[in-house]
Design an enzyme around this catalytic site. Structure first.
Site, PDB file in Angstrom:
ATOM      1  CG  LEU A   2      -1.823  -9.839  23.748  1.00  0.00           C
ATOM      2  CD1 LEU A   2      -0.919  -9.778  24.942  1.00  0.00           C
ATOM      3  CD2 LEU A   2      -2.224 -11.258  23.473  1.00  0.00           C
ATOM      4  CG  ASP A 138       1.999 -10.334  17.850  1.00  0.00           C
ATOM      5  OD1 ASP A 138       1.977 -11.060  18.860  1.00  0.00           O
ATOM      6  OD2 ASP A 138       1.036  -9.627  17.510  1.00  0.00           O
ATOM      7  CB  VAL A 139       5.729 -14.804  20.104  1.00  0.00           C
ATOM      8  CG1 VAL A 139       5.558 -16.286  20.398  1.00  0.00           C
ATOM      9  CG2 VAL A 139       6.794 -14.587  19.049  1.00  0.00           C
ATOM     10  CD  GLU A 140      -1.006 -11.774  20.288  1.00  0.00           C
ATOM     11  OE1 GLU A 140      -2.129 -11.730  20.818  1.00  0.00           O
ATOM     12  OE2 GLU A 140      -0.447 -10.796  19.748  1.00  0.00           O
ATOM     13  CB  VAL A 141      -1.292 -18.093  19.610  1.00  0.00           C
ATOM     14  CG1 VAL A 141      -2.316 -16.978  19.654  1.00  0.00           C
ATOM     15  CG2 VAL A 141      -0.510 -18.049  18.304  1.00  0.00           C
TER      16      VAL A 141
END
Length: 266
Positions: A2, A138-141
């Site tokens: 991020l 990795d989950v960010e979108v």
């Protein structure tokens, strides 16, 4: 990962928060205020444990200098979506092992990409050994046309398949805001790694647990010629070791099956 909130001159305030949290964990308060994650190889059980996470954005890293900067663990980007390899993964993966830095591999999840392809890519890229940290998702979108229920279902498919393959539950990486909107309370059996660029520690649902806190994305570490994410582990060295791959590791695909992924993408 991020790149949202810059870590600024509030580092001393943050260090006080880390010291307070270290006290809650039973860790000593001998960590200096100007270095909230000070760690030494001589006293790993007595000080706060810090680590980094890296990808192609950090380019070629001098891991000897990184280790000498009291970095105890490193998460290394391996894959993204269903086709992209990080071009520095192989080097980072081998160097961290060679120097005795606890290593973990992560996959950047793309909600719009077929989940089975994302699973296959990670499996064919990453071989875990005893002592390695668990895989990380990795989950960010998010995908505008995908419901939260469908997003979580695909995340769970990835997590369960990787658990079955490697014999250890993955860790979920996400930001504090993304966690609140999409994930809180839905994955109580998995540990979280939360990015929160603040002097306040991560806040999670009562049924969830976090083990890693990414508290800045603009850290400075010798051996890395760009800003880097720095992380705090919520425990001592023994607890960190207990998270890692056990001595018995499930059989994984031969290196020959990995040849179709040998050309990394940008």
């Amino acid at each position: 990962m991020l790149v949202t909130i810059l870590f600024s001159a509030s580092q001393k305030v943050l260090s006080m928060g880390l010291l307070l949290y270290a006290g809650m964990l039973g860790l000593p308060e001998e960590v200096k205020a100007d270095d909230p994650v000070k760690n030494t190889t001589e006293k790993r059980n007595e000080v706060v444990i810090k680590g980094v996470d890296v990808s192609r954005w950090q380019k070629e890293i001098d891991w000897v200098q990184v280790k000498n900067s009291d970095v105890s663990f490193a998460f290394v980007k391996a894959t993204q979506g269903d086709f992209r390899l990080d071009p520095y993964f192989a080097r980072n993966w081998e160097e961290t092992k060679r120097l005795g830095i606890k290593r973990g591999a992560y996959h950047f999840f793309k909600p719009e990409a077929p989940v089975e392809g994302q699973i296959a890519l990670f499996k064919n890229t990453v071989t875990l050994e005893p002592g390695d940290l668990p895989p990380v998702l990795d989950v960010e979108v998010s995908e505008p046309h995908m419901s939260g229920e469908q997003l979580r279902q695909n995340i769970r498919i990835w997590l369960e398949s990787i658990t079955q393959y490697y014999g250890v539950r993955p860790i979920i990486y996400t930001s504090q805001n993304y966690y609140r909107r999409w994930l809180q309370g839905h994955f109580p059996e998995y540990h979280f790694w939360i990015a929160r660029y603040s002097d306040a520690q991560p806040e999670i649902h009562a049924t969830d647990s976090w083990k890693f806190w990414q508290y800045t994305d603009s850290g400075s570490i010798s051996g890395i010629n760009s800003a880097v994410d720095i992380n705090f582990f919520a425990g001592d060295w023994e607890t960190l070791s207990q998270l890692c791959m056990p001595e018995f590791v499930v059989a994984q695909e031969s290196p020959l099956k990995q040849m179709k992924y040998i050309q990394p993408q940008p």
